[in-house]
Write an enzyme that holds these catalytic residues in place. Structure first.
Site, PDB file in Angstrom:
ATOM      1  N   TYR A 105       0.834  -1.184   0.000  1.00  0.00           N
ATOM      2  CA  TYR A 105       0.000   0.000   0.000  1.00  0.00           C
ATOM      3  C   TYR A 105       0.880   1.249   0.000  1.00  0.00           C
ATOM      4  CZ  TYR A 105      -2.983   3.634   2.013  1.00  0.00           C
ATOM      5  OH  TYR A 105      -3.632   4.814   2.265  1.00  0.00           O
ATOM      6  N   LYS A 151     -11.805  -1.138   5.509  1.00  0.00           N
ATOM      7  CA  LYS A 151     -12.051  -1.940   4.320  1.00  0.00           C
ATOM      8  C   LYS A 151     -13.071  -3.044   4.597  1.00  0.00           C
ATOM      9  CE  LYS A 151      -8.756   0.644   2.499  1.00  0.00           C
ATOM     10  NZ  LYS A 151      -8.070   1.282   3.613  1.00  0.00           N
TER      11      LYS A 151
END
Length: 381
Positions: free
Chosen positions: A104, A201
C-alpha cells in the site's frame, strides 16, 4: 465467548455481550470522554478516560482478537495510525525493517517519509521469494513486513515460511491482513507476530468508517502496544468502533459473495482481448496460487489487470465504468475501480514499489455478478 465457536458465530457474538442495564443485544455507543470514579483511584469497570479505554472500543477489540485467534486486539483511528503505533513500539533509531516490493502506498510513505527521518532504515524485497527475504535481513533487522494478498499486484507470500526466516533472525513478522480479512486468512496461526488491518475496508465493509487495528498473541507485546496506543492517542472513537463492530457481523457472508463475484470477474478478464494480464490468486496460473490455496479459505474480492494500450487506455477504462465507482479505498459492498499509478499508489512513483502504468485495480462488491460483468465489458470497449 469460547474461541471454539465457528468464525461466523464469533463474528456476531464475541465482544457483543448484552447491555447489563437494558438487555440491549447491540453494545451501546458510549459517546463519553470521562467516567465517574468510585472514590479516588476507584475505577468503575476499569474506565477513567476514553483515550485509555471506552466500552464500545473494548467490545470491538475483544471481537478482533477472537476473530484473528489472538490474545489482544487494539483499535485505532485509521490503519496508518495502527501502523505508526506498531513501528514506534517495535523500533528505535538505527533499526532496520524488510518491507515488500508491492505494498500500500501509504505504508511505503510512512516508512520512507516519516520513519526514515526518525532513523529507521528499510530494505525492499520480493516477499513471495523466501530467499529474497533472507538476503534482505541484516543484524539490525527488527521486523519483516508482509502484505498477502498484496496491494495492488495481488502477490502472495508464504506466511509460515517467512515467519520461520524472521524468527531465526530474531525479527518479528508483521502481516497486513486487510485484503484477506480474518475470515479468509489468520496469520497468527501461521507464525506471524502481529496482524495489521485497515478496518475501513472489509471489516467495516460499508464505506462509512475509517479505522485500523492490531492483533497480537504475545502478552508482553500486547502491553507495550497498549501503552503506546494510550500514550500516542490515535484511538478509534466510540461511534467508529460501533460501525466496525456492526460491519464485522456480516463479514463472512460478504466475503463469500465478494469472492464469488471476483472469480467471475477474473474469468471474464482472462478471456478479454484488451486485457494483457489478470492478477488474481484464484487463477491456477497465478504464481502464488498454490500458497494462497494452502493458507487462505478462498481468494478474496480484489482483482487487478493490465490493459493493452498502456496508461491512457487504463485510465479510460476507469473513466468509462459506471457500476464500478471510480474511487480509492476498497472492501465495501459497492464495487470500485481505480488507477493505482495515479491514485492510491502515486506516493511510490520512482521507487522500487512503482506500479505498472497500465494497471487497473478492482474492488469487486456484492452486487449482482452479471451486472458487474456487463459494466466491465462496456468499460473495456
Amino acid at each position: 465467548m469460547s474461541d471454539q465457536h465457528s468464525f461466523e458465530t464469533l463474528a456476531i457474538h464475541a465482544g457483543n455481550t448484552a447491555d447489563p442495564l437494558t438487555g440491549a443485544v447491540v453494545p451501546p455507543i458510549y459517546q463519553v470522554s470521562t467516567y465517574k470514579q468510585d472514590g479516588v483511584g476507584g475505577l468503575r469497570g476499569g474506565y477513567e478516560y476514553s483515550r485509555s479505554a471506552n466500552p464500545t472500543r473494548t467490545a470491538l477489540e475483544e471481537n478482533l482478537a477472537a476473530l484473528e485467534g489472538g490474545r489482544r486486539g487494539l483499535a485505532f483511528a485509521s490503519g496508518l495510525a495502527a501502523e505508526d503505533c506498531l513501528l514506534r513500539t517495535l523500533l528505535t533509531p538505527g533499526d532496520h525493517v524488510v518491507i515488500p516490493n508491492d505494498a500500500y502506498g501509504g505504508t511505503f510513505r510512512l516508512f520512507a517519509k516519516v520513519a526514515a527521518r526518525w532513523g529507521v532504515e528499510f530494505s525492499v524485497a520480493d516477499t513471495s521469494d523466501v530467499a529474497a527475504v533472507r538476503a534482505a535481513l541484516t543484524p539490525r533487522t527488527k521486523a519483516v513486513w508482509v502484505e498477502t494478498p498484496s496491494n495492488p499486484l495481488l502477490g502472495i507470500t508464504d506466511i509460515a515460511a517467512v515467519a520461520q526466516v524472521a524468527r531465526e533472525a530474531g525479527a518479528r513478522l508483521v502481516v497486513d491482513n486487510t485484503f484477506a480479512s480474518p475470515y479468509l486468512q489468520q496469520p497468527l496461526s501461521l507464525g506471524a507476530d502481529v496482524v495489521v488491518h485497515s478496518t475501513t475496508k472489509y471489516m467495516g465493509g460499508h464505506s462509512d468508517v475509517v479505522g485500523g487495528a492490531l492483533v497480537v498473541s504475545d502478552p508482553e507485546l500486547a502491553e507495550e502496544l497498549a501503552f503506546h496506543q494510550n500514550a500516542m492517542g490515535a484511538v478509534a472513537g466510540p461511534f467508529d468502533a460501533w460501525l466496525v463492530l456492526r460491519g464485522i457481523k456480516t463479514l463472512a457472508v460478504r466475503m463469500d459473495r465478494h469472492t464469488e463475484n471476483a472469480t467471475k470477474v477474473a474469468d471474464l478478464l482472462t478471456r478479454h482481448p484488451k486485457v494483457t494480464q489478470v492478477l488474481y490468486p484464484g487463477l491456477p496460473e497465478h504464481p502464488g496460487h498454490e500458497v494462497a490455496a494452502k493458507q487462505m479459505k478462498a481468494f478474496g474480492g480484489m482483482v487487478s489487470f493490465r490493459v493493452a494500450g498502456g496508461e491512457e487506455a487504463a485510465v479510460e477504462v476507469c473513466n468509462r465504468a459506471k457500476l464500478f465507482t471510480l474511487g480509492e479505498s476498497l472492501g465495501g459492498v459497492e464495487s470500485l475501480v481505480e488507477h493505482p499509478g495515479r491514485m492510491t499508489h502515486a506516493s511510490v512513483a520512482g521507487s522500487l514499489l512503482e506500479v505498472p502504468a497500465d494497471l487497473v485495480r478492482l474492488s469487486v462488491g456484492i452486487e449482482n455478478g452479471d451486472d458487474l460483468l456487463a459494466d466491465l465489458t462496456q468499460a473495456l470497449g
